[in-house]
Scaffold this active site. Structure first.
Site, PDB file in Angstrom:
ATOM      1  N   MET A 251       0.820  -1.206   0.000  1.00 29.34           N
ATOM      2  CA  MET A 251       0.000   0.000   0.000  1.00 29.34           C
ATOM      3  C   MET A 251       0.859   1.263   0.000  1.00 29.34           C
ATOM      4  O   MET A 251       2.070   1.213   0.176  1.00 29.34           O
ATOM      5  CB  MET A 251      -0.932  -0.009   1.211  1.00 29.34           C
ATOM      6  CG  MET A 251      -1.914  -1.156   1.221  1.00 29.34           C
ATOM      7  SD  MET A 251      -3.010  -1.142   2.664  1.00 29.34           S
ATOM      8  CE  MET A 251      -3.987   0.330   2.342  1.00 29.34           C
TER       9      MET A 251
ATOM     10  N   ASP B 267      -2.756  -4.894   0.391  1.00 28.03           N
ATOM     11  CA  ASP B 267      -2.355  -6.191   0.947  1.00 28.03           C
ATOM     12  C   ASP B 267      -2.924  -6.453   2.330  1.00 28.03           C
ATOM     13  O   ASP B 267      -3.170  -7.602   2.695  1.00 28.03           O
ATOM     14  CB  ASP B 267      -0.833  -6.332   0.956  1.00 28.03           C
ATOM     15  CG  ASP B 267      -0.113  -5.205   1.691  1.00 28.03           C
ATOM     16  OD1 ASP B 267      -0.775  -4.295   2.232  1.00 28.03           O
ATOM     17  OD2 ASP B 267       1.133  -5.230   1.713  1.00 28.03           O
TER      18      ASP B 267
END
Length: 505
Positions: A81, A240
């Protein structure tokens, strides 16, 4: 019905996981790639290398499983991210991607605090201001690389670049968008208020989808490069952490995930957005449209042990190569011989600065309490304990906010070490569940692809697809008072050293 494929673009590698409709993992393949550090505090990666590695992992997982291109019904994406990938009008990267570990934008963070009321920003985005976030990096680009900024056609998060290469479509999703610092987590869309306040171009931002929406299909060009069939459905997927939560079964309130990968995350699902008045944690969108995630994040979880192995574990690395054993396994075996508490040795895992709870890019890692009696084994165990203490900081904030904690699931590389698992159970003071499947993010992305393609009715059905608990680790009662004392020492050290960190710069 066809298999489901999950792709997780991590910080150090991309992983492709093939999953049967029943939820069983069929095959896994991975490719590694480096982090570039061209200057102090910078952290970048090459988007083209991401793509090449993804293509290789997809081809390998299909080859190893004997799966034909049309044997894959749909694929979903997960990814690291916060990172920023800038493309020009031709869809080519303008420069290397700036990833989450980057700390170049410290001055920009200070400037943002002068442009936007910090409490207002946190109440909208659920994010404390920190380096490495998409919006902050974009703000840095505007100031320091104006020519590149002016030539940007689209700004994408890392996994969204892979989806673009697969489908030719620009998009992101609510889970990944909520880690950018310019996203409204309640409305699950970009925050025009924050974007305008920072003077950023909103025309650079992609459409926002929900994780289980179809974002496109595999193009003919991508099919040639990956071996997938043209027209294969591609789900939006997610960041994720959200995909890892799906893969680990963290969908109901009260289940907490302790994830020790490169960084470390303590994460749980909540039914309504919860905001910390002290802005120490992140509130993000979950993959379910009516749910959110509360997350505490540390920057150097497994990274701390990797640093120790690379700089002080030469013997273990050599022995591991000779014997075919992981040097991490050897370090764990040595650490297991050391008594809990490491004879008064404490490690602060702030090797890359820190987020939760300190939000300080200038924080430094250090060993405190070294004596002539301490050995390398003591230091290795102290690293594991120090990282776990930092994770407990996150857990304590959940408790402060009244978030229920019914059970904890451990995952990531740190969960592979028996001694580190036991340290977590002892420090948290509760039993841990370890799942038999440790590919949570790529597995979660595959399950989301199943929802998008109609294999599963909705995200809630995925409760029945989780791999069952393989191990339950109970805390050892005699270790708890040792760790309670050691944790108190750990908590006292950051305030004592904060001034020194500032002077060191």
């Amino acid at each position: 019905m066809g298999y489901l494929l999950g792709i997780d673009l991590g910080t150090s590698s991309v992983r492709a996981t093939l999953v049967a409709p029943e939820g069983d993992v069929v095959e896994i393949a991975a490719r590694q790639y480096p982090i570039s550090i061209p200057r102090s505090d910078w952290a970048e990666q090459d988007p083209e290398l991401w793509w090449q590695s993804t293509c290789e992992a997809i081809k390998e997982v299909m080859h190893k499983s004997g799966t034909a291109p049309k044997g894959i019904r749909a694929l979903g994406l997960s990814g690291q991210m916060h990172g920023l990938t800038l493309l020009d009008e031709a869809g080519k990267p303008i420069r290397p991607a700036v990833i989450w570990a980057d700390k170049r934008s410290q001055e920009e963070c200070r400037e943002i605090r002068g442009l936007v009321d910090e409490k207002r920003l946190y109440s909208i985005t659920g994010m404390p201001i920190a380096t490495g976030f998409f919006g902050v990096s974009l703000f840095w680009m505007k100031r320091h690389e104006p020519t590149a900024y002016d030539n940007v056609r689209i700004a994408l998060l890392p996994k969204d670049y892979i989806r673009y290469r697969l489908t030719g479509e620009f998009a992101t999703d609510a889970t990944d968008g909520s880690g950018t610092l310019i996203f409204d987590v309640r409305k699950r869309n970009w925050s025009q208020e924050i974007i305008t306040s920072l003077g950023l171009r909103d025309d650079l931002l992609p459409e926002v989808l929900e994780s289980s929406e179809i974002a496109g299909v595999v193009s003919k060009v991508a099919a040639e490069e990956t071996g997938l069939a043209p027209g294969t459905l591609v789900a939006a997927g997610g960041g994720d952490q959200a995909m890892g939560a799906i893969g680990a079964g963290i969908m109901d309130q009260g289940i907490v995930g302790s994830v020790l990968g490169t960084g470390g995350q303590m994460i749980t699902s909540i039914q309504e957005p919860v905001f910390d008045p002290k802005q120490r944690i992140h509130t993000m969108c979950h993959a379910k449209e009516d749910a959110w995630l509360l997350m505490g994040a540390i920057l150097a979880g497994g990274l701390s042990l990797r640093w120790f192995k690379e700089n002080l574990g030469g013997v273990e690395s050599l022995a591991g190569d000779m014997c075919g054993i992981s040097p991490y396994e050897l370090l764990s075996m040595e650490s297991e011989k050391v008594e809990p508490g490491c004879n008064g040795l404490v490690f602060l895992p702030y090797l890359a600065g820190e987020r939760t709870p300190h939000m300080n890019p200038k924080a430094r890692g250090c060993f405190v309490g070294l004596t002539l009696s301490h050995t390398k084994a003591h230091m290795a165990r102290a690293v594991m304990e120090g990282v776990t203490f930092a994770m407990k900081d996150c857990l304590c904030i959940f408790q402060d906010l009244g978030v229920p904690i019914k059970s904890i699931v451990c995952s990531g590389g740190g969960a592979k070490s028996p001694v580190w698992r036991q340290i977590q159970a002892d420090v948290y003071g509760t039993r841990l569940a370890m799942l038999s499947n440790d590919e949570h993010s790529s597995y979660g992305a595959a399950l989301i692809a199943g929802v998008a393609s109609g294999v599963y009715e909705d995200v809630l059905e995925l409760r029945n697809k989780q791999v069952s608990n393989e191990h339950i680790i109970h805390p050892i009662e005699k270790n708890r008072p040792v760790y309670e004392k050691q944790y108190s020492v750990f908590r006292s050290l950051y305030p004592a050293l904060e001034g020194a960190f500032e002077m060191l710069g």
